[in-house]
Write a protein that holds these residues in place. Sequence first.
Motif, short mmCIF file in Angstrom:
data_model
loop_
_atom_site.label_atom_id
_atom_site.label_comp_id
_atom_site.label_asym_id
_atom_site.label_seq_id
_atom_site.Cartn_x
_atom_site.Cartn_y
_atom_site.Cartn_z
N VAL A 31 0.86 -1.18 0.00
CA VAL A 31 0.00 0.00 0.00
C VAL A 31 0.90 1.23 0.00
O VAL A 31 1.84 1.32 0.79
N LEU A 32 0.62 2.17 -0.91
CA LEU A 32 1.39 3.40 -0.99
C LEU A 32 0.43 4.59 -0.87
O LEU A 32 -0.46 4.77 -1.71
N CYS A 33 0.62 5.37 0.19
CA CYS A 33 -0.21 6.55 0.42
C CYS A 33 0.57 7.79 0.00
O CYS A 33 1.69 8.01 0.48
N LEU A 34 -0.02 8.57 -0.88
CA LEU A 34 0.62 9.77 -1.40
C LEU A 34 -0.12 11.01 -0.93
O LEU A 34 -1.35 11.01 -0.81
N GLN A 35 0.65 12.08 -0.70
CA GLN A 35 0.06 13.38 -0.37
C GLN A 35 0.60 14.43 -1.33
O GLN A 35 1.62 14.23 -1.98
N GLU A 36 -0.09 15.54 -1.36
CA GLU A 36 0.23 16.67 -2.24
C GLU A 36 0.35 16.18 -3.69
O GLU A 36 1.31 16.47 -4.40
N CYS A 37 -0.68 15.46 -4.11
CA CYS A 37 -0.70 14.91 -5.47
C CYS A 37 -0.85 15.99 -6.54
O CYS A 37 -0.45 15.81 -7.69
N LYS A 38 -1.49 17.10 -6.18
CA LYS A 38 -1.65 18.25 -7.07
C LYS A 38 -2.31 17.86 -8.39
O LYS A 38 -1.90 18.31 -9.46
N SER A 39 -3.35 17.05 -8.32
CA SER A 39 -4.00 16.55 -9.52
C SER A 39 -5.45 16.19 -9.25
O SER A 39 -5.76 15.62 -8.21
N PRO A 40 -6.33 16.50 -10.19
CA PRO A 40 -7.67 15.91 -10.10
C PRO A 40 -7.55 14.39 -10.13
O PRO A 40 -6.60 13.86 -10.74
N VAL A 41 -8.47 13.70 -9.49
CA VAL A 41 -8.37 12.25 -9.40
C VAL A 41 -8.30 11.61 -10.78
O VAL A 41 -7.51 10.68 -11.01
N THR A 55 -3.55 -2.07 -8.49
CA THR A 55 -4.80 -2.09 -9.23
C THR A 55 -5.95 -1.41 -8.50
O THR A 55 -7.05 -1.31 -9.02
N HIS A 56 -5.71 -0.96 -7.28
CA HIS A 56 -6.76 -0.34 -6.47
C HIS A 56 -6.33 1.06 -6.05
O HIS A 56 -5.18 1.29 -5.70
N MET A 57 -7.28 1.99 -6.05
CA MET A 57 -6.98 3.35 -5.62
C MET A 57 -8.23 4.00 -5.05
O MET A 57 -9.32 3.86 -5.59
N VAL A 58 -8.03 4.72 -3.95
CA VAL A 58 -9.04 5.68 -3.49
C VAL A 58 -8.31 7.01 -3.35
O VAL A 58 -7.14 7.05 -2.96
N ALA A 59 -8.98 8.09 -3.71
CA ALA A 59 -8.27 9.37 -3.75
C ALA A 59 -9.24 10.53 -3.66
O ALA A 59 -10.43 10.41 -3.96
N ARG A 60 -8.69 11.65 -3.25
CA ARG A 60 -9.34 12.95 -3.35
C ARG A 60 -8.34 13.89 -4.01
O ARG A 60 -7.16 13.88 -3.66
N GLY A 61 -8.80 14.68 -4.96
CA GLY A 61 -7.86 15.54 -5.67
C GLY A 61 -8.44 16.88 -6.02
O GLY A 61 -9.65 17.10 -5.94
N TYR A 65 -3.19 21.72 -6.33
CA TYR A 65 -2.94 21.82 -4.90
C TYR A 65 -3.37 20.55 -4.17
O TYR A 65 -4.24 19.82 -4.63
N ASN A 66 -2.76 20.33 -3.01
CA ASN A 66 -3.23 19.30 -2.08
C ASN A 66 -3.37 17.94 -2.75
O ASN A 66 -2.57 17.58 -3.59
N GLY A 67 -4.37 17.19 -2.37
CA GLY A 67 -4.62 15.89 -2.98
C GLY A 67 -3.98 14.74 -2.23
O GLY A 67 -2.82 14.80 -1.83
N VAL A 68 -4.77 13.68 -1.98
CA VAL A 68 -4.31 12.48 -1.29
C VAL A 68 -4.78 11.25 -2.05
O VAL A 68 -5.89 11.24 -2.61
N ALA A 69 -3.96 10.23 -2.08
CA ALA A 69 -4.31 9.00 -2.80
C ALA A 69 -3.75 7.80 -2.05
O ALA A 69 -2.64 7.86 -1.50
N ILE A 70 -4.52 6.71 -2.03
CA ILE A 70 -4.07 5.43 -1.50
C ILE A 70 -4.05 4.45 -2.67
O ILE A 70 -5.10 4.11 -3.22
N GLY A 88 -12.34 23.21 2.21
CA GLY A 88 -12.60 22.87 0.81
C GLY A 88 -11.39 22.26 0.12
O GLY A 88 -11.27 22.31 -1.11
N HIS A 89 -10.50 21.68 0.92
CA HIS A 89 -9.25 21.11 0.39
C HIS A 89 -9.32 19.58 0.38
O HIS A 89 -9.97 18.98 1.23
N ALA A 90 -8.61 18.98 -0.57
CA ALA A 90 -8.51 17.52 -0.64
C ALA A 90 -7.33 17.09 0.24
O ALA A 90 -6.19 16.96 -0.22
#
Length: 262
Positions: A31-41, A55-61, A65-70, A88-90
Amino acid sequence: MAFTLATWNINSVRLRQGLVSKLMTEEMPDVLCLQECKSPVEKIPLEVFRALGYTHMVARGQKGYNGVAILSKLPLEEVGAHDFADLGHARHVAARLENGVTIHNFYVPAGGDVPDREVNEKFGQKLDYLTQMRDHFHAETPEKAILVGDLNIAPREDDVWSHKQLLKIVSHTPIEVEHLGETMDAGKWVDVTRKDIPEGKLYSWWSYRARDWDAADKGRRLDHVWATPDIANAAHSSRILRAVRGWEQPSDHAPVFASFDL
Protein backbone atom coordinates in the motif's frame (compact mmCIF):
# COMPACT_ATOMS: atom_id res chain seq x y z
CA MET A 1 -2.12 -11.10 6.70
CA ALA A 2 1.22 -9.36 6.41
CA PHE A 3 1.63 -6.17 4.43
CA THR A 4 4.00 -3.25 4.04
CA LEU A 5 2.76 0.29 3.85
CA ALA A 6 4.53 3.47 2.74
CA THR A 7 3.59 7.15 2.97
CA TRP A 8 5.14 9.82 0.76
CA ASN A 9 4.46 13.47 0.03
CA ILE A 10 5.18 13.29 -3.69
CA ASN A 11 4.78 17.01 -4.52
CA SER A 12 2.93 16.34 -7.82
CA VAL A 13 2.08 12.78 -8.77
CA ARG A 14 2.03 13.58 -12.48
CA LEU A 15 5.34 15.40 -12.51
CA ARG A 16 6.94 12.59 -10.50
CA GLN A 17 5.08 9.54 -11.76
CA GLY A 18 8.45 8.09 -12.76
CA LEU A 19 9.66 8.32 -9.17
CA VAL A 20 6.48 6.70 -7.90
CA SER A 21 6.98 3.87 -10.41
CA LYS A 22 10.62 3.52 -9.34
CA LEU A 23 9.62 3.20 -5.69
CA MET A 24 6.91 0.70 -6.58
CA THR A 25 9.36 -1.37 -8.60
CA GLU A 26 12.30 -1.27 -6.20
CA GLU A 27 10.54 -1.38 -2.81
CA MET A 28 7.17 -2.93 -3.68
CA PRO A 29 5.05 -1.74 -0.74
CA ASP A 30 1.64 -3.36 -0.72
CA VAL A 31 0.00 0.00 0.00
CA LEU A 32 1.39 3.40 -0.99
CA CYS A 33 -0.21 6.55 0.42
CA LEU A 34 0.62 9.77 -1.40
CA GLN A 35 0.06 13.38 -0.37
CA GLU A 36 0.23 16.67 -2.24
CA CYS A 37 -0.70 14.91 -5.47
CA LYS A 38 -1.65 18.25 -7.07
CA SER A 39 -4.00 16.55 -9.52
CA PRO A 40 -7.67 15.91 -10.10
CA VAL A 41 -8.37 12.25 -9.40
CA GLU A 42 -9.15 11.48 -13.05
CA LYS A 43 -5.71 12.72 -14.12
CA ILE A 44 -3.69 10.62 -11.68
CA PRO A 45 -1.73 8.21 -13.96
CA LEU A 46 -3.47 5.14 -12.58
CA GLU A 47 -2.86 3.01 -15.69
CA VAL A 48 0.89 3.37 -15.17
CA PHE A 49 0.55 2.19 -11.59
CA ARG A 50 -1.90 -0.58 -12.46
CA ALA A 51 0.70 -2.04 -14.79
CA LEU A 52 2.99 -2.37 -11.77
CA GLY A 53 0.35 -4.23 -9.77
CA TYR A 54 -1.33 -1.33 -7.98
CA THR A 55 -4.80 -2.09 -9.23
CA HIS A 56 -6.76 -0.34 -6.47
CA MET A 57 -6.98 3.35 -5.62
CA VAL A 58 -9.04 5.68 -3.49
CA ALA A 59 -8.27 9.37 -3.75
CA ARG A 60 -9.34 12.95 -3.35
CA GLY A 61 -7.86 15.54 -5.67
CA GLN A 62 -7.95 19.08 -6.92
CA LYS A 63 -6.13 20.96 -9.64
CA GLY A 64 -2.68 22.18 -8.69
CA TYR A 65 -2.94 21.82 -4.90
CA ASN A 66 -3.23 19.30 -2.08
CA GLY A 67 -4.62 15.89 -2.98
CA VAL A 68 -4.31 12.48 -1.29
CA ALA A 69 -4.31 9.00 -2.80
CA ILE A 70 -4.07 5.43 -1.50
CA LEU A 71 -2.67 3.07 -4.14
CA SER A 72 -2.80 -0.62 -3.29
CA LYS A 73 -2.01 -4.08 -4.53
CA LEU A 74 -4.54 -5.33 -2.00
CA PRO A 75 -8.29 -4.90 -2.45
CA LEU A 76 -9.73 -2.00 -0.51
CA GLU A 77 -12.89 0.01 -0.31
CA GLU A 78 -13.29 3.71 0.30
CA VAL A 79 -14.84 4.59 3.65
CA GLY A 80 -14.99 8.33 3.31
CA ALA A 81 -13.13 11.61 3.57
CA HIS A 82 -13.28 14.59 5.90
CA ASP A 83 -12.88 18.28 5.16
CA PHE A 84 -11.64 19.31 8.58
CA ALA A 85 -11.76 23.08 9.25
CA ASP A 86 -14.08 23.38 6.21
CA LEU A 87 -11.25 24.51 3.94
CA GLY A 88 -12.60 22.87 0.81
CA HIS A 89 -9.25 21.11 0.39
CA ALA A 90 -8.51 17.52 -0.64
CA ARG A 91 -6.53 16.59 2.49
CA HIS A 92 -7.98 13.30 3.74
CA VAL A 93 -9.23 10.01 2.42
CA ALA A 94 -9.79 6.68 4.17
CA ALA A 95 -10.02 3.11 2.91
CA ARG A 96 -10.54 -0.30 4.47
CA LEU A 97 -8.60 -3.43 3.60
CA GLU A 98 -10.25 -6.85 3.44
CA ASN A 99 -8.77 -7.72 6.85
CA GLY A 100 -10.78 -4.87 8.38
CA VAL A 101 -7.90 -2.43 8.84
CA THR A 102 -8.83 1.17 8.04
CA ILE A 103 -6.13 3.41 6.59
CA HIS A 104 -6.41 7.17 7.00
CA ASN A 105 -4.25 9.24 4.66
CA PHE A 106 -3.78 12.88 5.76
CA TYR A 107 -2.13 15.99 4.41
CA VAL A 108 -2.31 18.50 7.27
CA PRO A 109 -1.99 22.19 6.24
CA ALA A 110 1.58 23.48 6.36
CA GLY A 111 0.59 26.65 8.20
CA GLY A 112 2.52 29.34 6.36
CA ASP A 113 5.63 31.05 7.67
CA VAL A 114 4.55 33.00 10.77
CA PRO A 115 3.40 31.04 13.86
CA ASP A 116 0.72 33.54 14.84
CA ARG A 117 -2.91 33.08 13.82
CA GLU A 118 -3.61 36.79 14.34
CA VAL A 119 -1.33 37.78 11.45
CA ASN A 120 -1.22 34.51 9.48
CA GLU A 121 -4.54 32.97 8.48
CA LYS A 122 -2.86 29.76 7.32
CA PHE A 123 -1.45 29.10 10.78
CA GLY A 124 -4.91 29.43 12.27
CA GLN A 125 -6.28 27.03 9.67
CA LYS A 126 -3.63 24.49 10.61
CA LEU A 127 -4.50 24.66 14.29
CA ASP A 128 -8.22 24.46 13.52
CA TYR A 129 -7.64 21.46 11.28
CA LEU A 130 -5.80 19.63 14.05
CA THR A 131 -8.48 20.58 16.60
CA GLN A 132 -11.19 19.08 14.40
CA MET A 133 -9.11 15.95 13.85
CA ARG A 134 -8.83 15.67 17.63
CA ASP A 135 -12.55 16.16 18.14
CA HIS A 136 -13.36 13.60 15.45
CA PHE A 137 -11.21 10.91 17.07
CA HIS A 138 -12.67 11.77 20.47
CA ALA A 139 -16.18 11.26 19.09
CA GLU A 140 -15.35 8.14 17.11
CA THR A 141 -12.56 6.22 18.83
CA PRO A 142 -10.72 4.40 16.04
CA GLU A 143 -10.08 0.68 16.17
CA LYS A 144 -7.91 -1.50 13.96
CA ALA A 145 -6.71 1.61 12.14
CA ILE A 146 -3.55 3.14 10.68
CA LEU A 147 -3.08 6.87 10.20
CA VAL A 148 -0.37 8.07 7.84
CA GLY A 149 0.62 11.18 6.02
CA ASP A 150 2.40 14.48 5.92
CA LEU A 151 1.23 15.89 9.23
CA ASN A 152 3.53 18.89 8.80
CA ILE A 153 4.71 18.78 12.42
CA ALA A 154 7.95 17.39 13.83
CA PRO A 155 6.92 16.73 17.44
CA ARG A 156 10.05 15.51 19.22
CA GLU A 157 13.29 17.34 19.90
CA ASP A 158 15.15 14.71 17.90
CA ASP A 159 12.69 15.03 15.00
CA VAL A 160 14.44 18.26 13.93
CA TRP A 161 18.05 19.19 13.27
CA SER A 162 18.02 21.84 16.02
CA HIS A 163 15.27 21.95 18.62
CA LYS A 164 16.44 25.30 19.98
CA GLN A 165 16.66 27.00 16.59
CA LEU A 166 13.29 25.69 15.38
CA LEU A 167 11.16 26.45 18.44
CA LYS A 168 9.74 29.53 16.70
CA ILE A 169 9.62 27.96 13.23
CA VAL A 170 6.32 26.63 11.89
CA SER A 171 6.23 22.82 12.17
CA HIS A 172 8.03 22.64 15.52
CA THR A 173 6.43 25.35 17.67
CA PRO A 174 5.11 24.28 21.07
CA ILE A 175 1.48 25.06 20.17
CA GLU A 176 1.63 22.85 17.06
CA VAL A 177 3.28 20.03 18.98
CA GLU A 178 0.60 20.36 21.66
CA HIS A 179 -2.20 20.21 19.09
CA LEU A 180 -0.67 17.15 17.42
CA GLY A 181 -0.26 15.47 20.81
CA GLU A 182 -3.91 16.08 21.64
CA THR A 183 -4.92 14.58 18.29
CA MET A 184 -2.76 11.54 18.97
CA ASP A 185 -4.15 11.13 22.48
CA ALA A 186 -7.75 11.44 21.24
CA GLY A 187 -7.37 8.37 19.06
CA LYS A 188 -4.94 6.65 21.44
CA TRP A 189 -2.63 6.51 18.43
CA VAL A 190 0.83 4.93 18.70
CA ASP A 191 3.70 6.52 16.75
CA VAL A 192 4.83 3.38 14.94
CA THR A 193 8.01 4.91 13.52
CA ARG A 194 9.25 5.92 16.95
CA LYS A 195 8.09 2.62 18.46
CA ASP A 196 10.50 0.90 16.10
CA ILE A 197 13.20 3.60 16.12
CA PRO A 198 12.91 5.11 19.61
CA GLU A 199 16.19 7.00 19.76
CA GLY A 200 18.19 9.38 17.62
CA LYS A 201 17.71 12.07 15.00
CA LEU A 202 15.19 11.07 12.36
CA TYR A 203 14.05 13.15 9.39
CA SER A 204 11.71 12.71 6.42
CA TRP A 205 11.94 16.22 4.89
CA TRP A 206 14.79 18.42 3.74
CA SER A 207 14.21 21.87 2.24
CA TYR A 208 14.80 22.58 -1.44
CA ARG A 209 16.53 25.78 -0.31
CA ALA A 210 19.65 23.98 0.86
CA ARG A 211 22.36 23.94 -1.78
CA ASP A 212 23.45 20.49 -0.59
CA TRP A 213 20.58 19.04 1.45
CA ASP A 214 22.51 15.87 2.28
CA ALA A 215 25.61 17.61 3.63
CA ALA A 216 23.65 20.29 5.50
CA ASP A 217 21.24 17.64 6.85
CA LYS A 218 18.85 20.22 8.29
CA GLY A 219 15.89 17.90 8.26
CA ARG A 220 12.58 17.46 10.03
CA ARG A 221 10.34 14.41 10.59
CA LEU A 222 7.07 15.69 9.15
CA ASP A 223 5.74 12.37 7.80
CA HIS A 224 4.23 9.85 10.16
CA VAL A 225 2.80 6.37 10.56
CA TRP A 226 0.49 5.82 13.53
CA ALA A 227 -1.60 2.83 14.55
CA THR A 228 -4.29 2.13 17.10
CA PRO A 229 -3.20 0.14 20.19
CA ASP A 230 -5.01 -3.01 19.07
CA ILE A 231 -2.67 -3.42 16.08
CA ALA A 232 0.37 -1.29 16.99
CA ASN A 233 2.29 -4.27 18.36
CA ALA A 234 1.90 -5.96 14.98
CA ALA A 235 3.93 -3.18 13.36
CA HIS A 236 7.63 -3.57 12.70
CA SER A 237 10.51 -2.75 10.33
CA SER A 238 9.90 0.99 10.19
CA ARG A 239 12.32 2.93 8.01
CA ILE A 240 12.71 6.21 6.17
CA LEU A 241 14.21 5.93 2.69
CA ARG A 242 16.53 8.92 2.89
CA ALA A 243 18.20 8.04 -0.42
CA VAL A 244 14.96 8.79 -2.30
CA ARG A 245 15.42 12.49 -1.44
CA GLY A 246 18.51 12.33 -3.68
CA TRP A 247 16.75 10.91 -6.74
CA GLU A 248 16.61 13.07 -9.86
CA GLN A 249 14.05 15.91 -9.56
CA PRO A 250 12.90 14.62 -6.19
CA SER A 251 10.18 15.56 -3.80
CA ASP A 252 11.52 17.33 -0.74
CA HIS A 253 10.08 14.45 1.33
CA ALA A 254 11.34 10.88 1.66
CA PRO A 255 8.95 7.93 1.97
CA VAL A 256 8.31 6.36 5.36
CA PHE A 257 7.70 2.61 5.59
CA ALA A 258 6.23 0.21 8.14
CA SER A 259 5.22 -3.44 7.98
CA PHE A 260 2.30 -5.09 9.77
CA ASP A 261 1.72 -8.75 10.57
CA LEU A 262 -1.99 -9.15 11.20
